[in-house]
Design a protein around this motif. Structure first.
Motif, PDB file in Angstrom:
ATOM      1  N   SER A 283       0.839  -1.192   0.000  1.00 26.37           N
ATOM      2  CA  SER A 283       0.000   0.000   0.000  1.00 26.37           C
ATOM      3  C   SER A 283       0.883   1.254   0.000  1.00 26.37           C
ATOM      4  O   SER A 283       1.964   1.251   0.600  1.00 26.37           O
ATOM      5  N   PRO A 284       0.432   2.339  -0.636  1.00 26.87           N
ATOM      6  CA  PRO A 284       1.188   3.598  -0.597  1.00 26.87           C
ATOM      7  C   PRO A 284       1.429   4.090   0.836  1.00 26.87           C
ATOM      8  O   PRO A 284       2.377   4.835   1.074  1.00 26.87           O
ATOM      9  N   ASN A 285       0.601   3.650   1.786  1.00 29.42           N
ATOM     10  CA  ASN A 285       0.821   4.032   3.198  1.00 29.42           C
ATOM     11  C   ASN A 285       2.115   3.488   3.759  1.00 29.42           C
ATOM     12  O   ASN A 285       2.566   3.911   4.822  1.00 29.42           O
ATOM     13  N   GLU A 286       2.699   2.502   3.079  1.00 32.38           N
ATOM     14  CA  GLU A 286       3.914   1.849   3.583  1.00 32.38           C
ATOM     15  C   GLU A 286       5.195   2.466   3.018  1.00 32.38           C
ATOM     16  O   GLU A 286       6.286   1.986   3.308  1.00 32.38           O
ATOM     17  N   ARG A 287       5.066   3.520   2.178  1.00 32.20           N
ATOM     18  CA  ARG A 287       6.264   4.043   1.505  1.00 32.20           C
ATOM     19  C   ARG A 287       7.385   4.406   2.477  1.00 32.20           C
ATOM     20  O   ARG A 287       8.541   4.044   2.269  1.00 32.20           O
ATOM     21  N   ALA A 288       7.040   5.108   3.552  1.00 35.51           N
ATOM     22  CA  ALA A 288       8.077   5.541   4.502  1.00 35.51           C
ATOM     23  C   ALA A 288       8.704   4.324   5.185  1.00 35.51           C
ATOM     24  O   ALA A 288       9.932   4.256   5.347  1.00 35.51           O
ATOM     25  N   ASN A 289       7.875   3.348   5.570  1.00 41.00           N
ATOM     26  CA  ASN A 289       8.396   2.123   6.198  1.00 41.00           C
ATOM     27  C   ASN A 289       9.367   1.404   5.276  1.00 41.00           C
ATOM     28  O   ASN A 289      10.405   0.904   5.711  1.00 41.00           O
ATOM     29  N   ILE A 290       9.001   1.324   4.004  1.00 37.86           N
ATOM     30  CA  ILE A 290       9.833   0.589   3.048  1.00 37.86           C
ATOM     31  C   ILE A 290      11.162   1.313   2.832  1.00 37.86           C
ATOM     32  O   ILE A 290      12.220   0.693   2.789  1.00 37.86           O
ATOM     33  N   ARG A 291      11.115   2.644   2.755  1.00 38.85           N
ATOM     34  CA  ARG A 291      12.375   3.398   2.616  1.00 38.85           C
ATOM     35  C   ARG A 291      13.272   3.143   3.819  1.00 38.85           C
ATOM     36  O   ARG A 291      14.481   2.980   3.680  1.00 38.85           O
ATOM     37  N   GLU A 292      12.665   3.100   5.006  1.00 41.70           N
ATOM     38  CA  GLU A 292      13.420   2.857   6.237  1.00 41.70           C
ATOM     39  C   GLU A 292      14.083   1.468   6.201  1.00 41.70           C
ATOM     40  O   GLU A 292      15.246   1.314   6.561  1.00 41.70           O
ATOM     41  N   VAL A 293      13.325   0.458   5.744  1.00 41.23           N
ATOM     42  CA  VAL A 293      13.867  -0.903   5.638  1.00 41.23           C
ATOM     43  C   VAL A 293      15.064  -0.909   4.676  1.00 41.23           C
ATOM     44  O   VAL A 293      16.117  -1.477   4.967  1.00 41.23           O
TER      45      VAL A 293
END
Ligand code: ADP
Ligand code: MG
Length: 341
Positions: A283-293
């Motif tokens: 989901s686009p809501n996860e963009r920040a989480n994915i960048r962090e990973v």
């Protein structure tokens, strides 16, 4: 010592090395190589098994003169890549080998590559089978890997939702380029299964798959899996950004040096197999989480497109202006891709 018997091979080459650096072999309930079957220690509570199997055949998946160390690495790596794509942690593997004869020098190098990765991934060799193939026949190696994943949390292929982003790890195209120019390449010969990424994507990604047959074909697998899941949207269309694809350093260098046209290179990155990167939706809501990973793992994670509801599963490549790519480029993609049969 030119040749070696099966039992000497198991005793002298497999048993001691398999145990090195593997907590499995010290577990009171575990039993590895040597009995009729291996015994695994219990999974942690709330976990289920993930099982994957992949076979490499001489003359089909590798050349007879392959570096045996790289082959040993690769036969385990491609299996661990499947576990990574499920978000599973490795628990152990078996190796079945069909050999014309056991050549000690060759097999020592093969096992060197195999056990280095086995130790790095804490995935012990638990057992297997060794058998002779007819003289002149192809040799074959088959690995079955067992993994564990928290109940119901595996990253499946069929989870894409309308509105999801599509992401890819690492970079693409260098493995295909290495095959095309017939020169070794770390991407082709020493693929790194993205195990840490797979674990981190649990609870973030909606669907995942590893790229063994080429990005184009794997995106289609995700779309078709979503369409066949029987509930939710009838079908999904993927819109992918041609200029956003992360192109491998060797391929970029070849473009700069004028050895390959840019559109041919990108086509290679889209259709080339043997990448063993992860393609996933979220989901686009996860963009920040994915960048962090990505930052934490020191691994490039690139957003390459989106999915939306449509009548049938389809893929749509767009240029920098958001327009459909040139027909000739699309044709290049449609003609490419590695099919086994
Ligand atoms: P069995 O006749 O009971 O199948 P084998 O003689 O085939 O036993 O194998 C003896 C032991 O060696 C078994 O524990 C088996 O798992 C192990 N083994 C045989 N070949 C391999 C291999 N290629 N890799 C790992 N373990 C192996
Ligand atoms: Mg046997």
């Amino acid at each position: 010592m030119a040749r070696l018997g099966e039992f000497e091979f198991i005793d002298q080459f497999l048993k001691s090395q398999a145990a090195q650096g593997q907590p499995f072999y010290r577990h009171p309930l575990a039993l590895g190589i040597g009995d009729d079957a291996a015994l695994m220690p219990p999974l942690e509570s709330g976990e289920q098994f993930a099982v994957a199997s992949d076979m490499l055949i001489e003359g089909r998946h590798y050349f007879p003169d392959v570096d045996p160390r790289s082959l040993g690495h690769k036969v385990l790596a491609v299996n661990l890549s499947d576990l990574a794509a499920m978000g599973a942690r490795p628990a152990g593997f078996t190796l079945s080998a069909g050999l014309r004869e056991i050549r000690p020098q060759w097999i020592t190098s093969f096992l060197d590559g195999l056990f280095s990765l086995s130790r790095a991934a804490e995935c012990p060799l638990m057992g297997g089978d060794t058998t002779a193939v007819p003289a002149g026949g192809s040799e074959v190696f088959s690995v079955t890997v067992l993994g564990a994943v928290p109940l119901g949390q595996a990253l499946r292929r069929d989870g894409l939702q309308p509105g999801d982003d599509l992401w890819v790890s690492g970079h693409l195209g260098d493995a295909a380029y290495a095959v095309a120019v017939k020169s070794p390449d770390p991407k082709l010969n020493w693929p790194e299964p993205r195990l840490a990424l797979g674990l981190r994507l649990r609870g973030i990604a909606s669907a995942a798959i590893d790229i063994s047959d080429g990005l184009q074909s794997e995106v289609m697998h995700l779309l078709k899996a979503a369409a066949s899941r029987g509930h939710g949207p009838a079908a999904l269309r993927a819109t992918l950004s041609w200029p956003d694809l992360p192109i491998g350093p060797r391929l970029r260098e070849a473009i700069s040096a004028g050895r390959i046209a840019e559109h041919e290179a990108i086509c290679m990155a889209i259709t080339g197999g043997d990448e063993y990167e992860l393609l996933f939706g979220a989901s686009p809501n996860e963009r920040a989480n994915i960048r962090e990973v990505g930052l934490q793992l020191g691994l490039a994670l690139t957003r390459i497109g989106t999915v939306a509801s449509d009548a049938t599963p389809s893929m749509d490549w767009r240029d920098a202006l958001g327009k459909p790519i040139a027909a000739a480029w699309q044709q290049g993609i449609d003609d490419g891709g590695f099919r086994h049969f």
